[in-house]
Scaffold this active site. Structure first.
Site, PDB file in Angstrom:
ATOM      1  CG  ASP A  35      -2.093  -0.822   1.181  1.00 26.14           C
ATOM      2  OD1 ASP A  35      -2.258  -1.502   0.153  1.00 26.14           O
ATOM      3  OD2 ASP A  35      -2.894  -0.810   2.138  1.00 26.14           O
ATOM      4  CE  LYS A  80      -7.060  -1.199  -0.306  1.00 31.02           C
ATOM      5  NZ  LYS A  80      -7.065  -2.664  -0.346  1.00 31.02           N
ATOM      6  N   GLY A 121      -3.208  -7.573   7.927  1.00 34.21           N
ATOM      7  CA  GLY A 121      -2.567  -7.811   9.218  1.00 34.21           C
ATOM      8  C   GLY A 121      -1.110  -8.234   9.152  1.00 34.21           C
ATOM      9  N   GLY A 142      -0.296  -3.770   3.866  1.00 34.30           N
ATOM     10  CA  GLY A 142      -0.959  -2.479   3.828  1.00 34.30           C
ATOM     11  C   GLY A 142      -0.266  -1.506   4.741  1.00 34.30           C
TER      12      GLY A 142
END
Lengths: 189, 291
Positions: free
Chosen positions: B23, B80, B213, B234
């Site tokens: 990300d 996204k 996570g 991320g």
């Protein structure tokens, strides 16, 4: 014969499956220890495949794992090598600098420019080709031989025991490119 | 033509295997990610940890910001859109994004229908927490799957739960007799043909990444050993003390996921990991969006 496949990132399993289909063993190279084991365990008939994936990711890891020099030296001393897509980029003048070619990255644009077709490769015949955000050869030296041209762009070439293509034979059901490479390896003995 | 497009889109996901998708929120971060060895970047205005902190409705990023990232790097760029928001997806297709993530990280736009992804030429990746969800998304046209995990937490438990669930359901299908597959299809609420594919091949018909996570090289190794084809990271990188070092370490951990000696070396001196929130401490379970 057992062929080493550079397994740092990308579609390396697909190459192993292709080799299995034509009854050739393969071994994955993820780090320097794997490479040293391959070089010391295999006598004669050694070869390397550099798969598709992201060349920037592969370059980062190949340098950090201290694989860059040993692999480059092995190719210069005659190790047969086959690079597909990102593998073609890896062998060009700006990367491993072993082949007298310059590859243009993402030459067909982004994913919307990806395509598949059937086309002729000299010495092999007409084969299905899958291009995924593919490169092509922008300039080529006198030592390298052009094996296929599509719409004016060089998509497959050979220089001694080094073979490269812009497309992904490992994503198709046609194993002729891999057979061609394996024959090349056998002849180099 | 349509079938060919889906094949090409599945093929792009194959090229991402064994890699890390990071990300990023700025062109600068995108360049750091590429330099560190990311196989793709996910362009978004706010990383999940900040979306969680800020609250409110979270939408597709500004196309200008995404274009800035497309210009900064040569690796594939993903972005996204909200679940069910096909107009946002059309915008992302218009700017020639390489992969759309129809993502539960953003606020859902439709609580019944996902996007009909077969209408698009660009590929889609979708989150799933079990085999039924994964196959439903594939039936809608997704050409890549990722576990949902729980984004923005730095807590790996949900990603583990989702990957284990998918793998155990795949193993169950593999061991079934042919005549049991029809009932399995009914229970999973998916077409028989997809169930048959999993039964015969022992895997999803598309690439399956871990997401939600992942914060350390050990997390990446864990997910790869549980059967992931690669990982999304991320908030784990740019919310940590030393993003460059951590990014490089996670990239190498994915390549050598089954070599504990190398993972041990990679885990040294990484600085602060993202702080993280335990699953039990969070109000909003993003994984419950879009089933």
């Amino acid at each position: 014969m057992s062929i080493a496949i550079l397994a740092l990132q990308g579609a390396f399993e697909e190459h192993a499956q292709m080799l299995q289909k034509i009854s050739v063993d393969s071994v994955f190279i993820r780090n320097l220890a794997d490479w040293q084991a391959y070089i010391s365990a295999t006598d004669g008939n050694r070869a390397l495949i550099i798969p598709g994936g992201e060349s920037t990711a592969m370059m980062r890891i190949i340098r950090d794992e201290n694989l860059f020099e040993p692999i480059r030296e092995a190719i210069i001393s005659g190790l047969p090598v086959f690079g597909t897509c990102a593998g073609m980029i890896m062998l060009d003048d700006l990367h491993l600098n072993v082949m007298d070619i310059h590859a243009k990255r993402n030459a067909y644009g982004r994913q919307l420019g990806s395509f598949s077709t059937d086309h002729e490769v000299e010495g092999i015949g007409r084969i299905p080709m899958t291009f995924i955000r593919a490169p092509y050869i922008e300039s080529i030296g006198p030592d390298a031989k052009v094996l296929s041209v599509l719409d004016g762009n060089i998509i497959c070439a050979q220089q001694g025991k080094m073979l490269v293509c812009s497309f992904h034979p490992e994503l198709t059901q046609d194993e002729r490119m891999h057979r061609y490479f394996v024959e090349m390896v056998k002849k180099s003995e | 033509m349509a079938e060919n497009r889906a094949e090409l889109n599945r093929n792009l996901a194959q090229m991402l295997k064994g890699g890390v998708i990071m990300d990023v929120t700025t062109p600068e971060q995108a360049r750091i990610a590429e330099e560190a060895g990311a196989c793709a970047v996910m362009a978004l205005e706010r990383i999940p940890a900040d979306i969680r902190a800020v609250g409110g409705v979270s939408r597709m990023s500004d196309p200008k910001m995404i274009k800035g990232i497309q210009e900064a790097v040569t690796i594939p760029v993903m972005a996204k859109c909200r679940i069910g928001h096909f107009a946002e997806a059309q915008i992302l297709e218009a700017i020639e994004i390489d992969y759309i993530d129809e993502s539960e990280v953003l606020s859902p736009a439709d609580d019944i229908y996902h996007i009909n992804k077969r209408d698009f030429k660009v590929p889609f990746v979708c989150g799933a927490k079990d085999l039924g969800e994964a196959l439903r998304r594939i039936n809608e046209g997704a050409t890549m799957i990722r576990t949902k995990g729980e984004p923005g937490t730095g807590d790996i438990i949900q990603a583990v739960r989702h990957m284990r669930m998918m793998q155990s359901e795949i193993r169950r299908l593999t061991s079934m007799s042919e005549d049991e597959l029809y009932e399995a299809a009914k229970q999973l609420r998916v077409p028989y043909e997809l169930v048959q594919y999993v039964h015969q091949n022992g895997k999803l018909p598309v690439v399956n990444f871990a997401a939600g996570g992942v914060a350390t090289p050990a997390d990446a190794s864990l997910m790869m050993q549980l059967g992931a084809d690669g990982v999304f990271v991320g908030s784990g990188i740019f919310k940590s003390g030393d993003p460059v070092k951590r990014a490089q370490a996670i990239v190498k951990a994915v390549t050598n996921y089954n070599n504990p000696k190398i993972i041990a070396e990679l885990s040294e001196d990484l600085g602060e990991a993202m702080v993280g929130i335990n699953e039990s401490e969070i109000q909003l379970l993003m994984a419950e969006r879009g089933k």
